[in-house]
Design a protein around this motif. Sequence first.
Motif, PDB file in Angstrom:
ATOM      1  N   ASP A  99      44.943  37.744  36.687  1.00 48.79           N
ATOM      2  CA  ASP A  99      44.203  36.828  37.558  1.00 48.79           C
ATOM      3  C   ASP A  99      44.574  37.034  39.023  1.00 48.79           C
ATOM      4  O   ASP A  99      43.705  37.041  39.899  1.00 48.79           O
ATOM      5  N   GLN A 100      45.859  37.181  39.296  1.00 47.85           N
ATOM      6  CA  GLN A 100      46.302  37.400  40.674  1.00 47.85           C
ATOM      7  C   GLN A 100      45.792  38.727  41.211  1.00 47.85           C
ATOM      8  O   GLN A 100      45.340  38.811  42.359  1.00 47.85           O
ATOM      9  N   GLY A 103      42.199  38.351  41.973  1.00 51.02           N
ATOM     10  CA  GLY A 103      42.044  37.571  43.194  1.00 51.02           C
ATOM     11  C   GLY A 103      42.309  38.391  44.433  1.00 51.02           C
ATOM     12  O   GLY A 103      41.582  38.292  45.430  1.00 51.02           O
ATOM     13  N   LEU A 106      39.310  40.614  44.972  1.00 47.50           N
ATOM     14  CA  LEU A 106      38.171  39.853  45.497  1.00 47.50           C
ATOM     15  C   LEU A 106      38.357  39.502  46.977  1.00 47.50           C
ATOM     16  O   LEU A 106      37.423  39.609  47.773  1.00 47.50           O
ATOM     17  N   ILE A 107      39.573  39.068  47.335  1.00 46.44           N
ATOM     18  CA  ILE A 107      39.836  38.726  48.736  1.00 46.44           C
ATOM     19  C   ILE A 107      39.716  39.959  49.619  1.00 46.44           C
ATOM     20  O   ILE A 107      39.079  39.920  50.685  1.00 46.44           O
TER      21      ILE A 107
END
Length: 128
Positions: A99-100, A103, A106-107
């Motif tokens: 998940d990290q 993320g 995506l960022i």
Amino acid sequence: MAVEKGCKSQSATFYSMLSACLVTIPFAHLENMVPMLMNPASLFGVILLGLFCSAFPSLLYSKGMTCVESSKASMIATVELIVSTILGVFVFHDALSLDQAAGIMLILGAVIILSIQNKERSGIKNEL
């Protein structure tokens, strides 16, 4: 932002810290904290943590953001999350979850898209 409307960065930082403190009080388990804070060494440690891990970095961050244009400041603020996650992995040997990692990707993707759009817009303005 409050700083742009004439507030000093120190005032904005003070009120944001005060607001955060007031909002977190209901979740603080005061029945356990009050006896611990009666010990002067514990109280001193909490004050040092509050100053060096929260107040001073926020003041420096607010002051630094006044020297940077808003479009760059928003990019820096966004990438700050990635840097803190990566530092946690390498310095403190935290596990990086899927998940990290997703993320982070995506960022980074969003920051790249926004920077490309900003360059295109500035190119159009320069041509006019």
